[in-house]
Design an enzyme around this catalytic site. Structure first.
Site, PDB file in Angstrom:
ATOM      1  N   ARG A 213      -7.110  -0.025   4.790  1.00 58.30           N
ATOM      2  CA  ARG A 213      -7.180   1.139   3.905  1.00 58.30           C
ATOM      3  C   ARG A 213      -7.656   0.763   2.502  1.00 58.30           C
ATOM      4  NH1 ARG A 213      -2.688   4.652   1.258  1.00 58.30           N
ATOM      5  NH2 ARG A 213      -3.685   6.701   1.145  1.00 58.30           N
TER       6      ARG A 213
ATOM      7  N   ASN B  79      -3.856   6.646  -4.366  1.00 55.87           N
ATOM      8  CA  ASN B  79      -3.506   5.220  -4.358  1.00 55.87           C
ATOM      9  C   ASN B  79      -2.092   4.924  -4.842  1.00 55.87           C
ATOM     10  OD1 ASN B  79      -6.132   4.663  -3.544  1.00 55.87           O
ATOM     11  ND2 ASN B  79      -6.870   4.250  -5.623  1.00 55.87           N
TER      12      ASN B  79
ATOM     13  N   HIS C 108     -10.597   2.710   0.325  1.00 49.58           N
ATOM     14  CA  HIS C 108     -10.396   3.287  -1.007  1.00 49.58           C
ATOM     15  C   HIS C 108     -11.192   2.567  -2.087  1.00 49.58           C
ATOM     16  CE1 HIS C 108      -6.580   5.909  -0.247  1.00 49.58           C
ATOM     17  NE2 HIS C 108      -7.426   5.973   0.746  1.00 49.58           N
TER      18      HIS C 108
HETATM   19  C1  HEM Z   1     -10.700  11.083   6.952  1.00 54.57           C
HETATM   20  C2  HEM Z   1     -10.083  11.134   5.788  1.00 54.57           C
HETATM   21  C3  HEM Z   1      -8.813  10.384   5.525  1.00 54.57           C
HETATM   22  C4  HEM Z   1      -7.691  10.903   4.966  1.00 54.57           C
HETATM   23  C5  HEM Z   1      -7.481  12.332   4.502  1.00 54.57           C
HETATM   24  C6  HEM Z   1      -6.716   9.840   4.933  1.00 54.57           C
HETATM   25  C7  HEM Z   1      -5.443   9.970   4.411  1.00 54.57           C
HETATM   26  C8  HEM Z   1      -4.444   9.026   4.548  1.00 54.57           C
HETATM   27  C9  HEM Z   1      -3.087   9.211   4.111  1.00 54.57           C
HETATM   28  C10 HEM Z   1      -2.540  10.439   3.402  1.00 54.57           C
HETATM   29  C11 HEM Z   1      -2.384   8.104   4.454  1.00 54.57           C
HETATM   30  C12 HEM Z   1      -0.908   7.845   4.208  1.00 54.57           C
HETATM   31  C13 HEM Z   1      -0.717   7.382   2.787  1.00 54.57           C
HETATM   32  C14 HEM Z   1       0.741   7.418   2.349  1.00 54.57           C
HETATM   33  O1  HEM Z   1       1.452   8.355   2.702  1.00 54.57           O
HETATM   34  O2  HEM Z   1       1.148   6.498   1.611  1.00 54.57           O
HETATM   35  C15 HEM Z   1      -3.319   7.208   5.096  1.00 54.57           C
HETATM   36  C16 HEM Z   1      -2.987   5.981   5.589  1.00 54.57           C
HETATM   37  C17 HEM Z   1      -3.897   5.111   6.133  1.00 54.57           C
HETATM   38  N1  HEM Z   1      -5.263   5.294   6.173  1.00 54.57           N
HETATM   39 FE1  HEM Z   1      -6.249   7.008   5.879  1.00 54.57          FE
HETATM   40  N2  HEM Z   1      -7.263   8.719   5.456  1.00 54.57           N
HETATM   41  C18 HEM Z   1      -8.545   8.993   5.827  1.00 54.57           C
HETATM   42  C19 HEM Z   1      -9.454   8.099   6.344  1.00 54.57           C
HETATM   43  C20 HEM Z   1      -9.213   6.762   6.498  1.00 54.57           C
HETATM   44  C21 HEM Z   1     -10.224   5.759   6.735  1.00 54.57           C
HETATM   45  C22 HEM Z   1     -11.724   6.035   6.763  1.00 54.57           C
HETATM   46  C23 HEM Z   1      -9.576   4.571   6.863  1.00 54.57           C
HETATM   47  C24 HEM Z   1     -10.129   3.189   7.082  1.00 54.57           C
HETATM   48  C25 HEM Z   1     -11.404   2.917   7.326  1.00 54.57           C
HETATM   49  C26 HEM Z   1      -8.167   4.847   6.737  1.00 54.57           C
HETATM   50  C27 HEM Z   1      -7.158   3.921   6.894  1.00 54.57           C
HETATM   51  C28 HEM Z   1      -5.818   4.185   6.743  1.00 54.57           C
HETATM   52  C29 HEM Z   1      -4.771   3.263   7.138  1.00 54.57           C
HETATM   53  C30 HEM Z   1      -4.970   1.967   7.880  1.00 54.57           C
HETATM   54  C31 HEM Z   1      -3.560   3.831   6.730  1.00 54.57           C
HETATM   55  C32 HEM Z   1      -2.157   3.205   6.837  1.00 54.57           C
HETATM   56  C33 HEM Z   1      -1.982   2.271   5.649  1.00 54.57           C
HETATM   57  C34 HEM Z   1      -0.656   1.536   5.575  1.00 54.57           C
HETATM   58  O3  HEM Z   1       0.195   1.661   6.455  1.00 54.57           O
HETATM   59  O4  HEM Z   1      -0.488   0.831   4.567  1.00 54.57           O
HETATM   60  N3  HEM Z   1      -7.987   6.174   6.485  1.00 54.57           N
HETATM   61  N4  HEM Z   1      -4.553   7.795   5.127  1.00 54.57           N
END
Ligand code: HEM
Ligand SMILES: *[C@@H]1O[C@H](CO)[C@@H](O)[C@H](O)[C@H]1NC(C)=O
Ligand SMILES: *[C@@H]1O[C@H](CO)[C@@H](O)[C@H](O)[C@H]1NC(C)=O
Ligand SMILES: *[C@@H]1O[C@H](CO)[C@@H](O)[C@H](O)[C@H]1NC(C)=O
Ligand SMILES: *[C@@H]1O[C@H](CO)[C@@H](O)[C@H](O)[C@H]1NC(C)=O
Ligand SMILES: *[C@@H]1O[C@H](CO)[C@@H](O)[C@H](O)[C@H]1NC(C)=O
Ligand SMILES: *[C@@H]1O[C@H](CO)[C@@H](O)[C@H](O)[C@H]1NC(C)=O
Length: 320
Positions: free
Chosen positions: A64, A96, A68
Site C-alpha cells: 500500500r 495516510n 500511495h
Molecule cells: C481502488 C481504490 C482503493 C481504495 C478506495 C483503497 C482504500 C483502502 C482503505 C480505506 C484501506 C484501509 C485503510 C485503513 O483503514 O487504515 C486500504 C488498505 C489497503 N490497501 Fe487499498 N485502496 C484502493 C486501492 C489499492 C491499491 C491499488 C493497492 C495496491 C496496489 C491497495 C493496497 C492496500 C493494502 C495492501 C491495504 C492493507 C494495508 C495494511 O494492512 O497495512 N489498495 N485501502
C-alpha cells in the site's frame, strides 16, 4: 508517393512513441544497479522477508505504501518525508494518517544499502522493490522492476488528499481516478485485488456495514459486533475475510458473495460493466496474477524522477 507517405507515417509514429516513452518510465532499467550496487535486490528481499516474518501484515503495508507514493506526483518516495516545523509532508494526509505503515522497514533496508553502496540506491526504488517482494513472499506473482527512480525534494499533502481515491468512491470515480494516472479499468480492477491482504479500520468500513444495501446480511451483522456506530474507530478487520495473509484471488470470490469490506470494494461488483472482470479474476487466478503484475509495473512507473531531477536521499525521511 504512397510509399513515401507510409514511410513518413511510420517515422512520425516512431518519433511519437519515443517521446511518450521518455516521459514515462522507460528511462528506468532492470539493470540500473548491476554495476553500481549488485546486492540491491538481495538486500531488499532479505529486509522484506525479515519484516514479514516478524509481522505478517507488513507485506500488505509495504504494498500500500508504494500505491500511495505513486499516486501523488509519481513514484518518488515523497510519502516517506517526515513533517517538520517548516515542512508539511504527505504522512498526515487523510488517506495516510494513522493508516499507512512500513516506514521503519524502509529505513532499515536503506541503512543496509547505505553501508553496501552509499548514496546510490533511491528510496523510491526501495519502495518499488519492497512492494514486489512483499506480494511474492505472500504467495502472489512476481515481476521485473525497472529501476533508476530518484527521490523527490517535495511533497504535497493537499494533492494526496484529493488524488488518492477514498473508500466512499463509486465505480465511476474509481475509474476516473486511475485513468488520471494512466491506468486502465482493467489495471484498476486488478490492482484492487491487493485487498486480498491486509487490514482496515472500523472508520473505513462503518458506512458500508450500516448503510449499504449490497452487503451480505450475516457478514454485515458480524462486523457490526466489532465496529460500533460510533467509537472504536481503529478496530481492525481483514480486507479479505478468508485468507488475509495470503495473496490469492479470494478477494474477488468474496465480492461475488457481497462480502467486500469497503464500499469501494463492493462497487467493483454491483451491476456495472466491471462485474465481468471480477468474475473472471474470481475463477482464474492465473489471469488475475498476470494482469496484476502488468498493472503493478505500470503503476510503479508513474512519473518517475530520472536523470538530474530529484536526488538520492541519504535518509528516506528527509531531503539531503
Ligand atoms: C481502488 C481504490 C482503493 C481504495 C478506495 C483503497 C482504500 C483502502 C482503505 C480505506 C484501506 C484501509 C485503510 C485503513 O483503514 O487504515 C486500504 C488498505 C489497503 N490497501 Fe487499498 N485502496 C484502493 C486501492 C489499492 C491499491 C491499488 C493497492 C495496491 C496496489 C491497495 C493496497 C492496500 C493494502 C495492501 C491495504 C492493507 C494495508 C495494511 O494492512 O497495512 N489498495 N485501502
Ligand atoms: C493525524 O492524526 C493525529 C492522531 O490521531 C491527529 O492528532 C492529527 O490531527 C491528524 N492530522 C491531520 C492533518 O489530520
Ligand atoms: C499541491 O497540490 C495542489 C492540489 O493539486 C496544488 O493546487 C498545489 O499547487 C500543489 N502544491 C505544490 C507546491 O505543488
Ligand atoms: C459517483 O461519484 C461521483 C463523485 O463523487 C459523483 O459525482 C457521481 O454522481 C457518482 N455517480 C453515480 C452513478 O452515483
Ligand atoms: C449512514 O447514512 C446516513 C444518512 O445518509 C448518515 O447520516 C450516516 O452518517 C451514515 N452512517 C455512516 C456510518 O456512514
Ligand atoms: C450499488 O450499491 C448501492 C448501495 O448498496 C445500491 O444502492 C445501488 O443500487 C447499486 N447499484 C447498482 C448499479 O446495482
Ligand atoms: C470497543 O472495543 C473494545 C475492545 O475491543 C470492546 O471491549 C468494546 O466493547 C468496544 N465498544 C463498542 C461500543 O463496541
Amino acid at each position: 508517393m504512397a510509399t513515401r507517405n507510409v514511410l513518413c507515417f511510420f517515422i512520425v509514429v516512431v518519433l511519437l512513441a519515443t517521446s511518450v516513452v521518455t516521459t514515462t518510465g522507460r528511462k528506468l532499467s532492470a539493470t540500473y544497479y548491476h554495476s553500481k550496487c549488485p546486492k540491491v535486490s538481495a538486500i531488499v528481499r532479505d529486509g522484506v522477508a525479515k519484516a514479514i516474518k516478524k509481522e505478517t501484515r507488513m507485506g500488505a503495508s509495504l504494498l500500500r505504501l508504494h500505491f500511495h507514493d505513486c499516486f501523488v506526483n509519481g513514484c518518488d518516495a515523497s510519502i516517506l518525508l517526515d513533517d517538520t516545523p517548516n515542512f508539511v509532508g504527505e504522512k498526515t494526509a487523510g488517506p495516510n494518517n494513522n493508516s499507512v505503515r512500513g516506514f521503519e522497514v524502509i529505513d532499515h533496508i536503506k541503512a543496509k544499502l547505505e553501508k553496501a553502496c552509499p548514496k546510490v540506491v533511491s528510496c523510491a526504488d526501495i519502495v518499488a522493490l519492497a512492494a514486489r517482494d512483499s506480494v511474492h513472499y505472500l504467495g502472489g506473482p512476481s515481476w521485473k522492476v525497472r529501476l533508476g527512480r530518484r527521490d523527490s525534494t517535495t511533497a504535497n499533502r493537499s494533492l494526496a488528499n484529493i488524488i488518492i481515491p477514498p473508500f466512499t468512491s463509486n465505480v465511476s470515480a474509481l475509474i476516473t481516478s486511475f485513468a488520471a494516472q494512466g491506468l486502465s479499468v482493467r489495471n484498476m480492477v486488478a490492482l484492487s485485488g491487493s485487498h486480498t491482504v491486509g487490514l482496515a479500520r472500523c472508520s473505513s468500513f462503518r458506512g458500508r456495514i450500516y448503510n449499504d444495501s449490497n452487503i451480505d446480511a450475516s457478514f454485515a451483522h458480524k462486523l457490526q459486533m466489532k465496529c460500533p456506530k460510533s467509537g472504536n474507530d481503529s478496530v481492525l478487520q481483514r480486507l479479505d475475510i478468508q485468507t488475509p495473509t495470503f495473496f490469492d484471488n479470494s478477494y474477488y470470490k468474496k465480492l461475488l458473495q457481497k462480502k467486500g469490506l469497503l464500499h469501494s470494494d463492493q462497487e467493483l461488483f454491483n451491476g456495472s460493466s466491471v462485474d465481468s472482470l471480477v468474475k473472471k479474476y474470481a475463477r482464474d487466478t492465473a489471469a488475475f496474477f498476470h494482469d496484476f503484475a502488468r498493472a503493478m509495473i505500470k503503476m510503479s512507473e508513474i512519473k518517475p524522477l530520472t536523470g538530474s531531477n530529484g536526488e538520492i536521499r541519504k535518509n528516506c525521511r528527509k531531503m539531503n
